[in-house]
Design a protein around this motif. Sequence first.
Motif, PDB file in Angstrom:
ATOM      1  N   GLU A   1      14.125  -9.411 102.888  1.00 55.30           N
ATOM      2  CA  GLU A   1      13.364  -8.804 101.796  1.00 55.30           C
ATOM      3  C   GLU A   1      14.270  -7.882 100.994  1.00 55.30           C
ATOM      4  OE1 GLU A   1       9.403  -5.976 101.083  1.00 55.30           O
ATOM      5  OE2 GLU A   1      10.117  -6.423 103.107  1.00 55.30           O
ATOM      6  N   ILE A   2      14.226  -8.012  99.698  1.00 59.83           N
ATOM      7  CA  ILE A   2      15.008  -7.142  98.818  1.00 59.83           C
ATOM      8  C   ILE A   2      14.098  -6.033  98.301  1.00 59.83           C
ATOM      9  CG2 ILE A   2      16.321  -6.976  96.677  1.00 59.83           C
ATOM     10  CD1 ILE A   2      17.182  -9.862  97.094  1.00 59.83           C
ATOM     11  N   ILE A   3      14.474  -4.803  98.596  1.00 59.02           N
ATOM     12  CA  ILE A   3      13.684  -3.646  98.180  1.00 59.02           C
ATOM     13  C   ILE A   3      14.530  -2.799  97.236  1.00 59.02           C
ATOM     14  CG2 ILE A   3      12.434  -1.590  98.937  1.00 59.02           C
ATOM     15  CD1 ILE A   3      12.092  -2.916 101.655  1.00 59.02           C
ATOM     16  N   GLU A   4      14.038  -2.585  96.053  1.00 64.76           N
ATOM     17  CA  GLU A   4      14.752  -1.752  95.092  1.00 64.76           C
ATOM     18  C   GLU A   4      14.215  -0.325  95.164  1.00 64.76           C
ATOM     19  OE1 GLU A   4      14.722  -3.344  91.183  1.00 64.76           O
ATOM     20  OE2 GLU A   4      15.675  -5.234  91.756  1.00 64.76           O
ATOM     21  N   ILE A   5      15.124   0.609  95.412  1.00 59.04           N
ATOM     22  CA  ILE A   5      14.741   2.017  95.492  1.00 59.04           C
ATOM     23  C   ILE A   5      15.712   2.844  94.664  1.00 59.04           C
ATOM     24  CG2 ILE A   5      13.649   1.878  97.761  1.00 59.04           C
ATOM     25  CD1 ILE A   5      16.311   2.989  98.891  1.00 59.04           C
ATOM     26  N   GLU A   6      15.352   4.094  94.469  1.00 55.36           N
ATOM     27  CA  GLU A   6      16.222   4.996  93.708  1.00 55.36           C
ATOM     28  C   GLU A   6      17.106   5.835  94.621  1.00 55.36           C
ATOM     29  OE1 GLU A   6      13.857   6.322  89.842  1.00 55.36           O
ATOM     30  OE2 GLU A   6      12.553   6.315  91.616  1.00 55.36           O
ATOM     31  N   VAL A   7      16.605   6.134  95.823  1.00 58.29           N
ATOM     32  CA  VAL A   7      17.375   6.978  96.740  1.00 58.29           C
ATOM     33  C   VAL A   7      17.233   6.452  98.166  1.00 58.29           C
ATOM     34  CG1 VAL A   7      17.766   9.311  97.621  1.00 58.29           C
ATOM     35  CG2 VAL A   7      16.896   9.004  95.299  1.00 58.29           C
ATOM     36  N   LEU A   8      18.375   6.312  98.847  1.00 57.29           N
ATOM     37  CA  LEU A   8      18.396   5.996 100.274  1.00 57.29           C
ATOM     38  C   LEU A   8      18.946   7.216 101.001  1.00 57.29           C
ATOM     39  CD1 LEU A   8      18.236   4.068 102.738  1.00 57.29           C
ATOM     40  CD2 LEU A   8      20.583   3.373 102.180  1.00 57.29           C
ATOM     41  N   ILE A   9      18.161   7.765 101.914  1.00 54.23           N
ATOM     42  CA  ILE A   9      18.585   8.942 102.674  1.00 54.23           C
ATOM     43  C   ILE A   9      18.772   8.529 104.126  1.00 54.23           C
ATOM     44  CG2 ILE A   9      17.938  11.254 103.459  1.00 54.23           C
ATOM     45  CD1 ILE A   9      16.374  11.579 100.856  1.00 54.23           C
ATOM     46  N   ILE A  10      19.979   8.725 104.634  1.00 49.16           N
ATOM     47  CA  ILE A  10      20.307   8.335 106.002  1.00 49.16           C
ATOM     48  C   ILE A  10      20.327   9.575 106.883  1.00 49.16           C
ATOM     49  CG2 ILE A  10      22.002   7.210 107.485  1.00 49.16           C
ATOM     50  CD1 ILE A  10      22.977   5.680 105.020  1.00 49.16           C
ATOM     51  N   GLY A  11      19.433   9.603 107.852  1.00 50.72           N
ATOM     52  CA  GLY A  11      19.337  10.735 108.764  1.00 50.72           C
ATOM     53  C   GLY A  11      18.104  11.570 108.485  1.00 50.72           C
ATOM     54  N   ALA A  12      17.213  11.661 109.486  1.00 51.86           N
ATOM     55  CA  ALA A  12      15.957  12.401 109.313  1.00 51.86           C
ATOM     56  C   ALA A  12      15.983  13.724 110.059  1.00 51.86           C
ATOM     57  CB  ALA A  12      14.774  11.551 109.774  1.00 51.86           C
ATOM     58  N   GLY A  13      17.150  14.387 110.010  1.00 47.12           N
ATOM     59  CA  GLY A  13      17.243  15.744 110.526  1.00 47.12           C
ATOM     60  C   GLY A  13      16.738  16.715 109.473  1.00 47.12           C
ATOM     61  N   PRO A  14      16.969  18.012 109.650  1.00 49.19           N
ATOM     62  CA  PRO A  14      16.459  18.991 108.679  1.00 49.19           C
ATOM     63  C   PRO A  14      16.968  18.762 107.258  1.00 49.19           C
ATOM     64  CG  PRO A  14      17.953  20.014 110.275  1.00 49.19           C
ATOM     65  CD  PRO A  14      17.623  18.663 110.798  1.00 49.19           C
ATOM     66  N   ALA A  15      18.243  18.354 107.110  1.00 51.16           N
ATOM     67  CA  ALA A  15      18.782  18.110 105.765  1.00 51.16           C
ATOM     68  C   ALA A  15      18.136  16.885 105.134  1.00 51.16           C
ATOM     69  CB  ALA A  15      20.300  17.939 105.834  1.00 51.16           C
ATOM     70  N   GLY A  16      18.035  15.795 105.905  1.00 47.54           N
ATOM     71  CA  GLY A  16      17.431  14.578 105.378  1.00 47.54           C
ATOM     72  C   GLY A  16      15.963  14.752 105.036  1.00 47.54           C
ATOM     73  N   LEU A  17      15.236  15.478 105.881  1.00 51.47           N
ATOM     74  CA  LEU A  17      13.815  15.727 105.621  1.00 51.47           C
ATOM     75  C   LEU A  17      13.636  16.603 104.385  1.00 51.47           C
ATOM     76  CD1 LEU A  17      12.553  16.359 109.266  1.00 51.47           C
ATOM     77  CD2 LEU A  17      12.024  14.390 107.833  1.00 51.47           C
ATOM     78  N   SER A  18      14.482  17.630 104.258  1.00 50.75           N
ATOM     79  CA  SER A  18      14.383  18.522 103.098  1.00 50.75           C
ATOM     80  C   SER A  18      14.709  17.777 101.805  1.00 50.75           C
ATOM     81  CB  SER A  18      15.329  19.715 103.268  1.00 50.75           C
ATOM     82  OG  SER A  18      14.975  20.485 104.398  1.00 50.75           O
ATOM     83  N   ALA A  19      15.752  16.927 101.858  1.00 53.47           N
ATOM     84  CA  ALA A  19      16.120  16.150 100.668  1.00 53.47           C
ATOM     85  C   ALA A  19      14.994  15.191 100.283  1.00 53.47           C
ATOM     86  CB  ALA A  19      17.410  15.379 100.935  1.00 53.47           C
ATOM     87  N   THR A  20      14.383  14.565 101.277  1.00 53.97           N
ATOM     88  CA  THR A  20      13.275  13.644 101.005  1.00 53.97           C
ATOM     89  C   THR A  20      12.105  14.379 100.369  1.00 53.97           C
ATOM     90  OG1 THR A  20      13.914  12.281 102.901  1.00 53.97           O
ATOM     91  CG2 THR A  20      11.693  11.970 102.036  1.00 53.97           C
ATOM     92  N   LYS A  21      11.787  15.546 100.892  1.00 51.65           N
ATOM     93  CA  LYS A  21      10.673  16.338 100.358  1.00 51.65           C
ATOM     94  C   LYS A  21      10.918  16.726  98.900  1.00 51.65           C
ATOM     95  CE  LYS A  21       8.202  20.716 101.068  1.00 51.65           C
ATOM     96  NZ  LYS A  21       8.575  21.311  99.765  1.00 51.65           N
ATOM     97  N   ILE A  22      12.115  17.248  98.614  1.00 55.50           N
ATOM     98  CA  ILE A  22      12.412  17.722  97.257  1.00 55.50           C
ATOM     99  C   ILE A  22      12.459  16.561  96.264  1.00 55.50           C
ATOM    100  CG2 ILE A  22      14.182  18.804  95.816  1.00 55.50           C
ATOM    101  CD1 ILE A  22      14.887  20.540  98.279  1.00 55.50           C
ATOM    102  N   LEU A  23      13.181  15.491  96.623  1.00 58.55           N
ATOM    103  CA  LEU A  23      13.283  14.347  95.709  1.00 58.55           C
ATOM    104  C   LEU A  23      11.946  13.621  95.590  1.00 58.55           C
ATOM    105  CD1 LEU A  23      16.767  12.957  96.809  1.00 58.55           C
ATOM    106  CD2 LEU A  23      16.223  14.278  94.763  1.00 58.55           C
ATOM    107  N   GLY A  24      11.179  13.616  96.678  1.00 61.83           N
ATOM    108  CA  GLY A  24       9.866  12.980  96.634  1.00 61.83           C
ATOM    109  C   GLY A  24       8.911  13.672  95.693  1.00 61.83           C
TER     110      GLY A  24
END
Length: 205
Positions: A113-136
């Motif tokens: 399956e080909i999924i087009e996204i704008e941001v791929l975040i690798i790692g769901a530690g505090p930095a990855g979670l914070s980046a996901t929250k802000i960009l989301g």
Amino acid sequence: MENITKHPILEIPDKKKIKFKFDGKLLYGFEGMVISSALFLNKIRIFGHHKKDGSPQGLFCSNGQCSQCNVIVNGIPVKACMTPLKVGMIVESCNGLPELPAEDDPVDVGDSEIIEIEVLIIGAGPAGLSATKILGEYKLKIILVDDKDRLGGKLVLQTHKFFGSQEEVYAGKRGIEIAKILGQQVQSLPNAQIWLNSVCLAVFS
């Protein structure tokens, strides 16, 4: 070493006692614990030896980041600190570089399956979670990937209370609590996908 049955902070559920083998010796562990914990429970600290100088290897990072605790399970090298113990598991020391089986069962991945996204975040530690929250919050399409089975990274290993700003770093809360808070925040984002137990591979053409 004895199995922990009571903890001042964490809940310790009752677990079923199960059998496994290490280097041909029958041992006992508990359902749900990882291999390294089961070996420590049986007073085994050395899991193998280094290829270069034969020095003993065992538990080091306890978080799947290194390969010091590698063992061989049913012929396949795995990280003892990340692999759950199972009934009847055959575990062997990893001495030198592990060898993969000569023939492996082919994996049928089906149609990719080909999924087009704008941001791929690798790692769901505090930095990855914070980046996901802000960009989301900016409505960007995101996939958050982590190779563990839960969100939080090293926060899930921390039972101490944090200090600093209550608003910025949740001072006064434990790492395990902060992991839950950040996890709930990213899980509520409609434009963010979360892939746990997943590995990222980059293919360049």
